[in-house]
Design an enzyme around this catalytic site. Structure first.
Site, mmCIF file in Angstrom:
data_model
loop_
_atom_site.group_PDB
_atom_site.id
_atom_site.type_symbol
_atom_site.label_atom_id
_atom_site.label_comp_id
_atom_site.label_asym_id
_atom_site.label_seq_id
_atom_site.Cartn_x
_atom_site.Cartn_y
_atom_site.Cartn_z
ATOM 1 N N HIS A 1 0.858 -1.208 0.000
ATOM 2 C CA HIS A 1 0.000 0.000 0.000
ATOM 3 C C HIS A 1 0.884 1.245 0.000
ATOM 4 O O HIS A 1 1.441 1.621 1.035
ATOM 5 C CB HIS A 1 -0.904 0.001 1.240
ATOM 6 N N HIS B 1 1.439 5.455 -1.717
ATOM 7 C CA HIS B 1 1.036 6.612 -2.530
ATOM 8 C C HIS B 1 2.305 7.183 -3.140
ATOM 9 O O HIS B 1 3.148 7.718 -2.410
ATOM 10 C CB HIS B 1 0.346 7.671 -1.665
ATOM 11 N N LEU B 2 2.443 7.044 -4.452
ATOM 12 C CA LEU B 2 3.665 7.534 -5.100
ATOM 13 C C LEU B 2 3.473 8.922 -5.706
ATOM 14 O O LEU B 2 4.420 9.506 -6.209
ATOM 15 C CB LEU B 2 4.146 6.547 -6.167
ATOM 16 N N ARG B 3 2.241 9.422 -5.670
ATOM 17 C CA ARG B 3 1.940 10.780 -6.174
ATOM 18 C C ARG B 3 2.245 10.898 -7.660
ATOM 19 O O ARG B 3 2.460 9.928 -8.358
ATOM 20 C CB ARG B 3 2.697 11.857 -5.373
ATOM 21 N N ASN C 1 -5.263 7.334 -6.114
ATOM 22 C CA ASN C 1 -5.965 8.581 -5.771
ATOM 23 C C ASN C 1 -5.234 9.820 -6.277
ATOM 24 O O ASN C 1 -4.861 10.703 -5.530
ATOM 25 C CB ASN C 1 -6.245 8.669 -4.257
ATOM 26 N N LYS D 1 -9.413 -0.264 -5.770
ATOM 27 C CA LYS D 1 -9.436 0.407 -4.473
ATOM 28 C C LYS D 1 -10.785 1.068 -4.241
ATOM 29 O O LYS D 1 -11.275 1.813 -5.095
ATOM 30 C CB LYS D 1 -8.329 1.469 -4.429
ATOM 31 N N HIS E 1 -10.526 1.211 1.847
ATOM 32 C CA HIS E 1 -10.310 2.229 2.879
ATOM 33 C C HIS E 1 -11.521 2.141 3.800
ATOM 34 O O HIS E 1 -12.605 2.603 3.451
ATOM 35 C CB HIS E 1 -10.168 3.631 2.272
ATOM 36 N N HIS F 1 -4.631 -0.579 6.035
ATOM 37 C CA HIS F 1 -4.168 0.239 7.172
ATOM 38 C C HIS F 1 -5.096 0.175 8.393
ATOM 39 O O HIS F 1 -5.644 1.173 8.825
ATOM 40 C CB HIS F 1 -3.934 1.696 6.761
ATOM 41 N N LEU G 1 -4.898 9.281 7.997
ATOM 42 C CA LEU G 1 -6.224 8.654 8.026
ATOM 43 C C LEU G 1 -6.105 7.196 7.604
ATOM 44 O O LEU G 1 -5.417 6.916 6.629
ATOM 45 C CB LEU G 1 -7.183 9.392 7.082
ATOM 46 N N ASP H 1 1.334 2.536 3.609
ATOM 47 C CA ASP H 1 0.512 3.723 3.367
ATOM 48 C C ASP H 1 1.384 4.976 3.362
ATOM 49 O O ASP H 1 0.938 6.042 3.781
ATOM 50 C CB ASP H 1 -0.621 3.850 4.407
ATOM 51 N N HIS I 1 3.292 14.463 1.727
ATOM 52 C CA HIS I 1 2.718 15.777 1.399
ATOM 53 C C HIS I 1 3.830 16.791 1.621
ATOM 54 O O HIS I 1 4.642 16.625 2.543
ATOM 55 C CB HIS I 1 1.553 16.116 2.344
ATOM 56 N N ALA J 1 -3.620 14.904 5.589
ATOM 57 C CA ALA J 1 -3.433 13.604 6.244
ATOM 58 C C ALA J 1 -2.425 12.788 5.453
ATOM 59 O O ALA J 1 -2.546 12.666 4.232
ATOM 60 C CB ALA J 1 -4.765 12.856 6.300
HETATM 61 O O1 DOR Z 1 -3.265 9.518 5.689
HETATM 62 C C1 DOR Z 1 -3.629 9.220 4.562
HETATM 63 N N1 DOR Z 1 -3.085 9.793 3.458
HETATM 64 N N2 DOR Z 1 -4.612 8.328 4.419
HETATM 65 C C2 DOR Z 1 -5.169 8.067 3.236
HETATM 66 O O2 DOR Z 1 -6.074 7.292 3.186
HETATM 67 C C3 DOR Z 1 -4.719 8.774 2.015
HETATM 68 C C4 DOR Z 1 -3.362 9.294 2.156
HETATM 69 C C5 DOR Z 1 -2.993 10.312 1.097
HETATM 70 O O3 DOR Z 1 -3.222 10.049 -0.087
HETATM 71 O O4 DOR Z 1 -2.462 11.359 1.456
HETATM 72 ZN ZN ZN Z 2 -3.449 4.995 1.582
#
Ligand code: DOR
Ligand code: ZN
Length: 351
Positions: A18, A20-22, A46, A104, A141, A179, A224, A252, A256, A268
């Site tokens: 899991h 997030h590579l942006r 996402n 997802k 999620h 998560h 989150l 996860d 940011h 988050a």
């Molecule tokens: O903390 C989080 N950040 N929880 C998520 O479900 C998404 C993630 C994000 O994409 O920043």
């Molecule tokens: Zn996530």
């Protein structure tokens, strides 16, 4: 697991189930930090706009690979973002052709870039039907978004109101509850069929909700689902180190920019990729379960997804390692998990 010496740990190279590579300027930083340690990763969809088609997933995978230095040996496993209107044919064909490894489910409004998520699981019954038939995993999620539900209860209420009926409607669907943060989730996963598994992040193994307020408001501890009471952290630690194959590694990692975290309405997400294995291994050592770390990190995930184990190995060394305050690349600045702390392990590389 091999111990090459008293202070060395050699394990099969892990995967991260899991991440997030942006995209855009953050992608190179995020992708390289994950690819340094992990052979494969399940890449969350996402983005804005979300990844809902084979074309979008293929183009995103190409951008990830193009952003990595040539020496990295890394396979991104792409996912489709379920919306109320996603095309079941596109999802099924994408799975058959290797564009998607899983789908997802974000409840609309639950987290970062989830506005296009699912408003009611009934809307996606046709696609869940297809996924069940073809053996395509659903990644969840697990939080309800409702004004009447306290933010700390969102996961437990999701299990009761959404996940329980979903599993009974689709008993053969493979589902990963992502998560997890509560003892409710641990118990639910333990008592459900082998089709339900869960990922556990490093940060939820280290933090409880008090850490959000330790000496002041701590935006870098905010993610989150939000961290829960201390007893829940204990339940997660027991689950992760239990040797139960239903629980496996998923960081996860969610970078940011520093300024977006340290803001009036901070984002988050916790950027754990730079110290992921060091962070997890510390928990296993504290729980006297180092001999179970390799299975959690490198075996249970592939087994659930039906993928081969990785052939290479990684070396972790027991030594004091101080985590940098900031990870930077060009104009991007991100505060990593454990910033400024000294951890007892260091990732030395792929063997
Ligand atoms: O903390 C989080 N950040 N929880 C998520 O479900 C998404 C993630 C994000 O994409 O920043
Ligand atoms: Zn996530």
């Amino acid at each position: 697991m091999t111990t090459a010496g008293p202070d060395e740990l050699v394990i099969r190279r892990p995967d991260d189930w899991h991440v997030h590579l942006r995209d855009g300027p953050m992608l190179a930083l995020a992708a390289d930090q994950t690819a340094r340690q992990f052979a494969r990763a399940i890449v969350m969809p996402n983005l804005v706009p979300p990844v809902t088609t084979m074309a979008a997933a293929g183009a995103y995978r190409d951008r990830i690979l193009a952003a990595l230095p040539p020496e990295r040996d890394f396979t991104p496993l792409m996912t489709a973002y379920l919306t109320d209107t996603i095309d079941p044919d596109e999802v099924a064909e994408g799975f058959a052709r290797g564009f998607f490894t899983a789908c997802k489910l974000y409840p609309a409004g639950a987290t970062t870039n989830s506005d296009a998520g699912v408003t009611d699981v009934a809307m996606i019954h046709p696609v869940l039907e297809r996924m069940q038939a073809i053996g395509m995993p659903l990644l969840v999620h697990g939080e309800v978004v409702s004004e009447d539900v306290d933010v700390f209860d969102r996961e437990a209420v999701f299990i009761e109101r959404v996940l329980t009926p979903l599993l009974s409607d689709f008993p053969n669907l493979k589902v990963v509850l992502e998560h997890i943060t509560t003892s409710d989730a641990v118990q639910f996963v333990e008592s459900s069929s082998a089709n339900l598994a869960a990922t556990i992040t490093a940060h939820h193994l280290h933090m409880d909700r008090n850490d959000l307020f330790r000496g002041g408001l701590r935006p870098h501890a905010y993610c989150l689902p939000v961290a829960k009471r201390r007893e829940h952290k204990g339940a997660l630690r027991r689950a992760a180190t239990s040797g139960n194959p239903k629980f496996f590694l998923g960081t996860d990692t969610a970078p940011h920019p520093k300024a977006d975290k340290e803001a009036d309405c901070g984002c988050a997400g916790i950027f754990s990729a730079p110290v992921a294995l060091e962070s997890y291994v510390r928990v296993f050592e504290e729980e006297d379960a180092l001999d179970r770390f390799e299975a959690f990190a490198s075996e249970f995930g592939p087994a659930f997804y039906g993928l081969p184990l990785n052939g290479s190995r990684v070396l972790l060394r027991r030594t004091a390692m101080t985590v940098p305050d900031l990870i930077t690349r060009q104009d991007e600045q991100v505060v990593p998990f454990h910033a400024g702390e000294t951890l007892g392990w260091k990732f030395e590389g792929v063997l």
